[in-house]
Design a protein around this motif. Structure first.
Motif, PDB file in Angstrom:
ATOM      1  N   PRO A   1       0.828  -1.211   0.000  1.00 54.98           N
ATOM      2  CA  PRO A   1       0.000   0.000   0.000  1.00 54.98           C
ATOM      3  C   PRO A   1       0.861   1.259   0.000  1.00 54.98           C
ATOM      4  O   PRO A   1       2.001   1.252   0.479  1.00 54.98           O
ATOM      5  CB  PRO A   1      -0.798  -0.125   1.300  1.00 54.98           C
ATOM      6  CG  PRO A   1       0.063  -0.966   2.192  1.00 54.98           C
ATOM      7  CD  PRO A   1       0.754  -1.939   1.280  1.00 54.98           C
ATOM      8  N   TYR A   2       0.314   2.313  -0.536  1.00 56.37           N
ATOM      9  CA  TYR A   2       0.991   3.609  -0.549  1.00 56.37           C
ATOM     10  C   TYR A   2       1.265   4.034   0.892  1.00 56.37           C
ATOM     11  O   TYR A   2       0.346   4.077   1.722  1.00 56.37           O
ATOM     12  CB  TYR A   2       0.095   4.625  -1.254  1.00 56.37           C
ATOM     13  CG  TYR A   2       0.695   5.995  -1.442  1.00 56.37           C
ATOM     14  CD1 TYR A   2       1.665   6.214  -2.407  1.00 56.37           C
ATOM     15  CD2 TYR A   2       0.270   7.071  -0.662  1.00 56.37           C
ATOM     16  CE1 TYR A   2       2.207   7.482  -2.601  1.00 56.37           C
ATOM     17  CE2 TYR A   2       0.806   8.342  -0.847  1.00 56.37           C
ATOM     18  CZ  TYR A   2       1.779   8.538  -1.816  1.00 56.37           C
ATOM     19  OH  TYR A   2       2.312   9.796  -1.996  1.00 56.37           O
ATOM     20  N   PRO A   3       2.522   4.325   1.254  1.00 59.48           N
ATOM     21  CA  PRO A   3       2.867   4.537   2.663  1.00 59.48           C
ATOM     22  C   PRO A   3       2.730   5.974   3.156  1.00 59.48           C
ATOM     23  O   PRO A   3       2.898   6.236   4.354  1.00 59.48           O
ATOM     24  CB  PRO A   3       4.336   4.110   2.710  1.00 59.48           C
ATOM     25  CG  PRO A   3       4.863   4.500   1.361  1.00 59.48           C
ATOM     26  CD  PRO A   3       3.723   4.305   0.396  1.00 59.48           C
ATOM     27  N   PHE A   4       2.429   6.895   2.252  1.00 60.33           N
ATOM     28  CA  PHE A   4       2.375   8.298   2.642  1.00 60.33           C
ATOM     29  C   PHE A   4       0.915   8.761   2.752  1.00 60.33           C
ATOM     30  O   PHE A   4      -0.017   7.998   2.519  1.00 60.33           O
ATOM     31  CB  PHE A   4       3.159   9.144   1.634  1.00 60.33           C
ATOM     32  CG  PHE A   4       4.547   8.630   1.366  1.00 60.33           C
ATOM     33  CD1 PHE A   4       5.487   8.569   2.387  1.00 60.33           C
ATOM     34  CD2 PHE A   4       4.916   8.183   0.097  1.00 60.33           C
ATOM     35  CE1 PHE A   4       6.769   8.084   2.151  1.00 60.33           C
ATOM     36  CE2 PHE A   4       6.191   7.697  -0.150  1.00 60.33           C
ATOM     37  CZ  PHE A   4       7.121   7.644   0.881  1.00 60.33           C
ATOM     38  N   LYS A   5       0.736   9.998   3.098  1.00 56.13           N
ATOM     39  CA  LYS A   5      -0.605  10.531   3.330  1.00 56.13           C
ATOM     40  C   LYS A   5      -1.418  10.590   2.038  1.00 56.13           C
ATOM     41  O   LYS A   5      -0.907  10.952   0.979  1.00 56.13           O
ATOM     42  CB  LYS A   5      -0.510  11.930   3.943  1.00 56.13           C
ATOM     43  CG  LYS A   5      -1.854  12.550   4.284  1.00 56.13           C
ATOM     44  CD  LYS A   5      -1.686  13.936   4.895  1.00 56.13           C
ATOM     45  CE  LYS A   5      -3.040  14.573   5.205  1.00 56.13           C
ATOM     46  NZ  LYS A   5      -2.891  15.931   5.784  1.00 56.13           N
ATOM     47  N   ILE A   6      -2.703  10.231   2.146  1.00 56.26           N
ATOM     48  CA  ILE A   6      -3.640  10.327   1.029  1.00 56.26           C
ATOM     49  C   ILE A   6      -4.788  11.240   1.441  1.00 56.26           C
ATOM     50  O   ILE A   6      -5.378  11.076   2.511  1.00 56.26           O
ATOM     51  CB  ILE A   6      -4.197   8.943   0.635  1.00 56.26           C
ATOM     52  CG1 ILE A   6      -3.065   8.018   0.163  1.00 56.26           C
ATOM     53  CG2 ILE A   6      -5.259   9.077  -0.458  1.00 56.26           C
ATOM     54  CD1 ILE A   6      -3.522   6.606  -0.154  1.00 56.26           C
ATOM     55  N   ASP A   7      -5.108  12.203   0.596  1.00 53.93           N
ATOM     56  CA  ASP A   7      -6.259  13.080   0.817  1.00 53.93           C
ATOM     57  C   ASP A   7      -7.508  12.303   0.391  1.00 53.93           C
ATOM     58  O   ASP A   7      -7.803  12.180  -0.805  1.00 53.93           O
ATOM     59  CB  ASP A   7      -6.098  14.355  -0.011  1.00 53.93           C
ATOM     60  CG  ASP A   7      -7.207  15.370   0.242  1.00 53.93           C
ATOM     61  OD1 ASP A   7      -8.346  14.957   0.549  1.00 53.93           O
ATOM     62  OD2 ASP A   7      -6.936  16.586   0.103  1.00 53.93           O
ATOM     63  N   LYS A   8      -8.233  11.760   1.357  1.00 51.42           N
ATOM     64  CA  LYS A   8      -9.356  10.878   1.046  1.00 51.42           C
ATOM     65  C   LYS A   8     -10.463  11.585   0.273  1.00 51.42           C
ATOM     66  O   LYS A   8     -11.088  10.994  -0.618  1.00 51.42           O
ATOM     67  CB  LYS A   8      -9.905  10.274   2.334  1.00 51.42           C
ATOM     68  CG  LYS A   8      -8.926   9.329   3.026  1.00 51.42           C
ATOM     69  CD  LYS A   8      -9.540   8.710   4.273  1.00 51.42           C
ATOM     70  CE  LYS A   8      -8.555   7.753   4.942  1.00 51.42           C
ATOM     71  NZ  LYS A   8      -9.127   7.140   6.171  1.00 51.42           N
ATOM     72  N   ASP A   9     -10.713  12.836   0.603  1.00 50.82           N
ATOM     73  CA  ASP A   9     -11.764  13.571  -0.111  1.00 50.82           C
ATOM     74  C   ASP A   9     -11.377  13.783  -1.574  1.00 50.82           C
ATOM     75  O   ASP A   9     -12.207  13.609  -2.481  1.00 50.82           O
ATOM     76  CB  ASP A   9     -12.013  14.918   0.572  1.00 50.82           C
ATOM     77  CG  ASP A   9     -12.643  14.763   1.953  1.00 50.82           C
ATOM     78  OD1 ASP A   9     -13.297  13.720   2.181  1.00 50.82           O
ATOM     79  OD2 ASP A   9     -12.473  15.664   2.792  1.00 50.82           O
ATOM     80  N   LEU A  10     -10.122  14.159  -1.793  1.00 55.39           N
ATOM     81  CA  LEU A  10      -9.664  14.377  -3.164  1.00 55.39           C
ATOM     82  C   LEU A  10      -9.642  13.057  -3.932  1.00 55.39           C
ATOM     83  O   LEU A  10     -10.017  13.005  -5.114  1.00 55.39           O
ATOM     84  CB  LEU A  10      -8.275  15.015  -3.150  1.00 55.39           C
ATOM     85  CG  LEU A  10      -7.710  15.439  -4.511  1.00 55.39           C
ATOM     86  CD1 LEU A  10      -8.631  16.443  -5.191  1.00 55.39           C
ATOM     87  CD2 LEU A  10      -6.305  16.024  -4.349  1.00 55.39           C
ATOM     88  N   ALA A  11      -9.217  11.980  -3.257  1.00 54.62           N
ATOM     89  CA  ALA A  11      -9.201  10.666  -3.903  1.00 54.62           C
ATOM     90  C   ALA A  11     -10.611  10.241  -4.305  1.00 54.62           C
ATOM     91  O   ALA A  11     -10.816   9.654  -5.377  1.00 54.62           O
ATOM     92  CB  ALA A  11      -8.579   9.631  -2.973  1.00 54.62           C
TER      93      ALA A  11
END
Length: 507
Positions: free
Chosen positions: A317-327
């Motif tokens: 899995p991607y280990p850094f922060k993900i902007d869930k709303d933008l995703a």
């Protein structure tokens, strides 16, 4: 009267001869048993953990190409001037803490010596750093983003050509290393075999291989993370290099990732960049031949263990922060523009055209890899493993495009396109005229905004990185054109592109 006194001189001589014969037989049997134990063993180093087995386990390549362990240790020190920087790390080898051998190199006791050579991880294990100050994290089954295969072969050939490639110099360097590590000198029999056979034989093999692959010197540089997959195979088939057509001489392509092989097999997806085979088993054995195995020398149980593990191995899995709303905003964009070719998402690979071959005129990307794989190669490749029953290849074919690939672990698969000519995902969503013309490969610090590896660092701590030029008039095979236009998302707004990239982090 005792027996000895009653024996005639002739009888005593015969008895002595008999005793000497028996003693000779006993000594011969003991010597034979020792020699068989010493030189008859064929024993790989075994790892309980599947990840370690993938990174360090033997597939059998040592049988044909194995280098004695201590000669391998001596080469980068004796021929340090032939390396681009300090040690084998300068070639992009991945060394984990506590390991003497790099990931992608295995060891096997064979013909009386510990031999080392390559396995699948040499092309399918890489590293990622969050920043230039971070320790690298090793990821198995990702493309080997730092390893420069051609620079590695160039180093070996340069060493073989050097006047110092002699028993005297190599044995002297081995002794330096062993004493530094608190070990005694090599055993007498090892020194004798090295001095009178092994080193001369290895040099001869290196120079022979150099001559057979000499045509590669006419190709553009590969750089880290890339290899010419099938032109070396033409040398294996004894194709005369001077008779190869101009359009097939450059076949440089990125190392692929190899997670989730089971779902690809279940969906009968076309494999390899050009989709030239639908058989996962054949693809695996063909790839293993690239490490040096041959039909009679491959370690079948070890190959099966790796293949079984890769069937269900999920992408990290991607280990850094993900902007869930933008995703979440990017999800419907992906569904509209990408899903039918690349699968429903990073875990579900079903799509109308997923795994299918797209004609080159539709995709518009650099065609060199496709052209390098010819009908003649396919015919010859289907003869490999002939005589081995069901193992014989039969599914290789010539295609005229590239296969749509699922996007699992997409964040680790940079640079993008088949030839690795686009440094980041965000760049890929731009028309080719706006994509970077040049960038550096081999640097493993991650660009969390654009998704890919940082491409504007030329050197770090004395290590120089590879300048990749996409000008096809200078570097055939490096074009960053194609995969562009409305259907490929390059006409989306900047906000839509950012949302799509954020969503792709979840794959």
């Amino acid at each position: 009267m005792d027996e000895k006194a009653s024996m005639s001189p002739a009888q005593r001589i015969l008895k002595l001869i008999g005793l000497l014969t028996v003693a000779g037989l006993v000594v011969s049997l003991l010597a034979g048993a020792w020699l068989l134990g010493r030189f008859g063993a064929d024993t790989p180093v075994v790892y309980k953990d599947d990840v370690d087995h993938f990174k360090y386990g033997s597939l059998g390549s040592e049988h044909e190409f194995g280098v004695p362990y201590w000669i391998w240790r001596a080469l980068p020190e004796l021929f340090a001037d032939k390396l681009p920087g300090k040690g084998l790390e300068s070639l992009g080898f991945v060394f984990e803490k506590g390991k003497v051998l790099p990931a992608g190199m295995s060891q096997r006791r064979y013909l009386g010596f510990d031999l080392v050579w390559l396995n699948c991880a040499i092309c399918h294990t890489g590293t990622v750093r969050e920043s230039s100050q971070s320790e690298p994290k090793v990821y198995a089954a990702m493309p080997a983003n730092t390893f420069d295969f051609r620079a590695f072969t160039r180093f070996l050939f340069a060493a073989g050509e050097d006047r110092r490639f002699t028993p005297r110099d190599i044995l002297r360097q081995i002794n330096v290393i062993r004493r530094r590590e608190g070990l005694r000198d090599l055993a007498l029999i090892d020194r004798l075999v090295f001095r009178f056979y092994a080193i001369y034989y290895m040099r001869e093999r290196l120079l022979t291989l150099r001559d057979r692959l000499n045509f590669i010197q006419e190709e553009p540089e590969w750089g880290p993370g890339r290899v010419d997959t099938f032109n070396p195979l033409k040398a294996y088939f004894n194709f005369p290099p001077e008779k190869l057509s101009k359009q097939e001489r450059v076949g440089t392509t990125d190392f692929p990732s190899i997670w989730n092989q089971g779902q690809r097999e279940t969906l009968k997806m076309n494999l390899h960049w050009d989709g030239n085979n639908v058989s996962l088993e054949e693809r695996n054995r063909s790839a293993a031949m690239g490490t040096g195995i041959t039909p009679p020398t491959g370690d079948r149980p070890s190959l099966k263990r790796v293949a079984d593990w890769l069937r269900d191995l999920a992408a990290p899995p991607y280990p850094f922060k993900i902007d869930k709303d933008l995703a979440a905003q990017g999800a419907p964009i992906y569904k509209k523009y990408c899903a039918e070719c690349h699968g429903a998402d990073g875990k579900d690979f079903r799509g109308e055209y997923a795994g299918k071959v797209v004609p080159i005129d539709e995709i518009g990307t650099d065609r060199h890899r496709m052209d390098s794989y010819t009908y003649d190669v396919a015919v010859n490749q289907n003869m490999i493993f002939a005589g081995y029953g069901d193992e014989r290849f039969s599914h290789f074919r010539k295609t005229f495009g590239y296969a749509n690939s699922p996007l699992d672990g997409l964040w680790l698969r940079a640079p993008y396109l088949r030839n690795g000519s686009v440094p980041t995902l965000r760049d890929l969503l731009e028309p080719s005229a706006k994509r970077p013309k040049i960038f550096y490969r081999g640097y493993d610090v991650y660009d969390q905004k654009k998704i890919g590896f940082v491409g504007d660092v030329a050197e770090e701590k004395g290590k120089k990185f590879f300048l990749f030029d996409t000008d096809e008039t200078k570097e055939p095979g490096n074009s960053n054109k194609g995969h562009e236009g409305k259907r490929f998302g390059t006409e989306l707004s900047a906000a839509e592109k950012d949302a799509l990239v954020e969503y792709l982090k979840t794959f």
